[in-house]
Design a protein around this motif. Structure first.
Motif, PDB file in Angstrom:
ATOM      1  N   UNK A 306       0.850  -1.199   0.000  1.00  0.00           N
ATOM      2  CA  UNK A 306       0.000   0.000   0.000  1.00  0.00           C
ATOM      3  C   UNK A 306       0.881   1.242   0.000  1.00  0.00           C
ATOM      4  N   UNK A 307       0.704   2.094  -0.975  1.00  0.00           N
ATOM      5  CA  UNK A 307       1.431   3.350  -1.038  1.00  0.00           C
ATOM      6  C   UNK A 307       0.714   4.387  -0.175  1.00  0.00           C
ATOM      7  N   UNK A 308       1.359   5.527   0.018  1.00  0.00           N
ATOM      8  CA  UNK A 308       0.769   6.622   0.778  1.00  0.00           C
ATOM      9  C   UNK A 308      -0.410   7.226  -0.001  1.00  0.00           C
ATOM     10  N   UNK A 309      -1.329   7.858   0.711  1.00  0.00           N
ATOM     11  CA  UNK A 309      -2.464   8.516   0.066  1.00  0.00           C
ATOM     12  C   UNK A 309      -1.975   9.600  -0.896  1.00  0.00           C
ATOM     13  N   UNK A 310      -2.661   9.739  -2.010  1.00  0.00           N
ATOM     14  CA  UNK A 310      -2.329  10.698  -3.072  1.00  0.00           C
ATOM     15  C   UNK A 310      -1.028  10.335  -3.790  1.00  0.00           C
ATOM     16  N   UNK A 311      -0.615   9.067  -3.729  1.00  0.00           N
ATOM     17  CA  UNK A 311       0.619   8.641  -4.382  1.00  0.00           C
ATOM     18  C   UNK A 311       0.502   8.641  -5.896  1.00  0.00           C
ATOM     19  N   UNK A 312       1.612   8.297  -6.551  1.00  0.00           N
ATOM     20  CA  UNK A 312       1.685   8.372  -8.010  1.00  0.00           C
ATOM     21  C   UNK A 312       0.810   7.336  -8.710  1.00  0.00           C
ATOM     22  N   UNK A 313       0.544   6.227  -8.065  1.00  0.00           N
ATOM     23  CA  UNK A 313      -0.345   5.238  -8.657  1.00  0.00           C
ATOM     24  C   UNK A 313       0.366   4.175  -9.469  1.00  0.00           C
ATOM     25  N   UNK A 314       1.340   4.566 -10.278  1.00  0.00           N
ATOM     26  CA  UNK A 314       2.130   3.611 -11.055  1.00  0.00           C
ATOM     27  C   UNK A 314       1.264   2.685 -11.892  1.00  0.00           C
ATOM     28  N   UNK A 315       0.303   3.266 -12.579  1.00  0.00           N
ATOM     29  CA  UNK A 315      -0.497   2.468 -13.523  1.00  0.00           C
ATOM     30  C   UNK A 315       0.321   2.114 -14.760  1.00  0.00           C
ATOM     31  N   UNK A 316       1.322   2.946 -15.034  1.00  0.00           N
ATOM     32  CA  UNK A 316       2.236   2.714 -16.147  1.00  0.00           C
ATOM     33  C   UNK A 316       3.590   3.265 -15.721  1.00  0.00           C
ATOM     34  N   UNK A 317       4.486   3.430 -16.650  1.00  0.00           N
ATOM     35  CA  UNK A 317       5.843   3.864 -16.324  1.00  0.00           C
ATOM     36  C   UNK A 317       5.982   5.381 -16.265  1.00  0.00           C
ATOM     37  N   UNK A 318       4.891   6.117 -16.420  1.00  0.00           N
ATOM     38  CA  UNK A 318       4.950   7.580 -16.488  1.00  0.00           C
ATOM     39  C   UNK A 318       4.631   8.182 -15.120  1.00  0.00           C
ATOM     40  N   UNK A 319       5.568   8.994 -14.623  1.00  0.00           N
ATOM     41  CA  UNK A 319       5.338   9.743 -13.396  1.00  0.00           C
ATOM     42  C   UNK A 319       4.870  11.148 -13.769  1.00  0.00           C
ATOM     43  N   UNK A 320       3.670  11.480 -13.312  1.00  0.00           N
ATOM     44  CA  UNK A 320       3.096  12.792 -13.601  1.00  0.00           C
ATOM     45  C   UNK A 320       3.287  13.707 -12.398  1.00  0.00           C
ATOM     46  N   UNK A 321       3.349  15.017 -12.598  1.00  0.00           N
ATOM     47  CA  UNK A 321       3.569  15.922 -11.466  1.00  0.00           C
ATOM     48  C   UNK A 321       2.617  15.613 -10.322  1.00  0.00           C
ATOM     49  N   UNK A 322       3.124  15.577  -9.089  1.00  0.00           N
ATOM     50  CA  UNK A 322       2.309  15.151  -7.957  1.00  0.00           C
ATOM     51  C   UNK A 322       1.237  16.154  -7.588  1.00  0.00           C
ATOM     52  N   UNK A 323       0.177  15.662  -6.991  1.00  0.00           N
ATOM     53  CA  UNK A 323      -0.852  16.540  -6.443  1.00  0.00           C
ATOM     54  C   UNK A 323      -0.276  17.314  -5.273  1.00  0.00           C
ATOM     55  N   UNK A 324      -0.770  18.522  -5.074  1.00  0.00           N
ATOM     56  CA  UNK A 324      -0.294  19.342  -3.961  1.00  0.00           C
ATOM     57  C   UNK A 324      -0.555  18.654  -2.630  1.00  0.00           C
ATOM     58  N   UNK A 325      -1.581  17.804  -2.574  1.00  0.00           N
ATOM     59  CA  UNK A 325      -1.884  17.085  -1.338  1.00  0.00           C
ATOM     60  C   UNK A 325      -0.795  16.085  -0.982  1.00  0.00           C
ATOM     61  N   UNK A 326      -0.015  15.659  -1.965  1.00  0.00           N
ATOM     62  CA  UNK A 326       1.088  14.746  -1.687  1.00  0.00           C
ATOM     63  C   UNK A 326       2.307  15.523  -1.197  1.00  0.00           C
ATOM     64  N   UNK A 327       2.784  16.464  -2.062  1.00  0.00           N
ATOM     65  CA  UNK A 327       3.997  17.221  -1.718  1.00  0.00           C
ATOM     66  C   UNK A 327       4.182  18.336  -2.739  1.00  0.00           C
ATOM     67  N   UNK A 328       4.683  19.452  -2.258  1.00  0.00           N
ATOM     68  CA  UNK A 328       5.213  20.489  -3.129  1.00  0.00           C
ATOM     69  C   UNK A 328       4.274  21.420  -3.827  1.00  0.00           C
TER      70      UNK A 328
END
Length: 328
Positions: A306-328
């Protein structure tokens, strides 16, 4: 300002094996810094081969709590002066970046002077196993994760790569020996590595043997990982490695990583970004550094139950800019 920290354990879906260790869970330090109604968060796994453990990092950070509450530690420069490079400084540094973003409403990428973040393709890692087991995993993963990093470090390594290439003929491959080879092995393996389309070999020799790489005869580029932590190490690896693997846990946070990126490029080094174990909270700051890297290896949350809430999801190999609720 109020600083709190805790150790978290996140179960892995299966044991993760590298040349020197077997991991069954990701143990990380989670840091929160609160001020004026906002909370900034950071996470670090630390660097085990440099002596970091969750407990040692926790003690380092807890020692700062009184100073934070007294207003004695107010910025990232103060933290860099108080903590050595490593996981504890990474977690606090990233929490401060996050807090600044939440207090100002300005994203970290903008505050750092970066262009708008773009999606990035990441490699995913195959832990050491039998050649057949690694080939089977490569065949399952390659349709969604076409960039594979292969953990190596013993006499079966070429057999592993042969099996993986047969199972995933179109996948991009990089290899990580985690200090498990000799120079003679590296030179013997080099022609076959080229023929198999291996694009990069990380840390083939043990730390301290980097000078031997002046006699490397292969065409596959080499990347410094355990031999390199931060800007202080750059001059020592130039001429021995083509790439350096930047990890926020090694260098001590996003602040140093951004400076390190510029300094490495100035010396003609090509850039890779990697990660230790952990959740998407630990990965999110690395996505800023990844914007300037040729090789991106930010996959560790894919191993978690189980990843942290609002995580990247990793449905594929593409990392999309994170939600503000996650970080940054």
């Amino acid at each position: 300002m109020r600083l709190t920290a805790r150790v978290e354990a996140h179960a892995l879906t299966e044991p993760f094996v590298i040349a020197r260790h077997v991991y069954t869970e990701a143990n990380v330090l989670h840091v929160e810094i609160a001020a004026r109604g906002a909370i900034g968060r950071g996470e670090a796994a630390g660097v085990d081969y440099l002596g970091d453990t969750p407990q040692t990092m926790l003690l380092q950070v807890q020692a700062l709590a009184v100073e934070f509450e007294a207003g004695m530690l107010l910025d990232r420069a103060c933290i860099a002066a108080r903590l050595p490079r490593g996981g504890a400084r990474n977690a606090v540094d990233c929490a401060l970046w996050d807090l600044e973003a939440k207090l100002t409403g300005v994203p970290v990428a903008v505050r750092a002077g970066l262009a708008p973040l773009r999606p990035i393709e990441t490699f995913v890692t195959l832990g050491m196993d039998t050649p057949a087991a690694m080939a089977a995993k490569a065949a399952r993963w390659a349709p969604d994760f076409p960039c594979l990093k292969v953990k190596l470090g013993d006499a079966l390594d070429l057999e592993r790569l042969e099996a993986i290439r047969a199972a995933a003929p179109r996948a991009r491959l990089i290899a990580d020996a985690n200090q498990g080879w000799t120079l003679d092995q590296l030179n013997v393996y080099a022609p076959r590595l080229s023929a198999l389309g291996v694009e990069l070999v990380e840390q083939p020799l043990p730390v301290g043997q980097d000078d031997a790489l002046l006699d490397y005869r292969g065409e596959v580029p080499l990347c410094a990982d355990e031999s390199f932590d931060d800007r202080a190490d750059l001059d020592r690896i130039v001429g021995r490695y083509a790439f350096c693997n930047i990890k926020l846990d090694k260098c001590g946070g996003l602040t140093e990583a951004l400076a390190l990126t510029e300094a490495a490029r100035a010396r003609g080094l090509r850039l890779m970004i990697g990660c230790m174990e952990g959740t998407s909270l630990g990965i999110a700051p690395g996505l800023l550094v990844a914007q300037d890297c040729e090789i991106v290896d930010l996959d560790c949350p894919i191993q978690l139950v189980t990843d942290i809430e609002h995580g990247f999801g990793y449905r594929d190999a593409i990392l999309r800019p994170p939600a503000a609720a996650l970080w940054g």
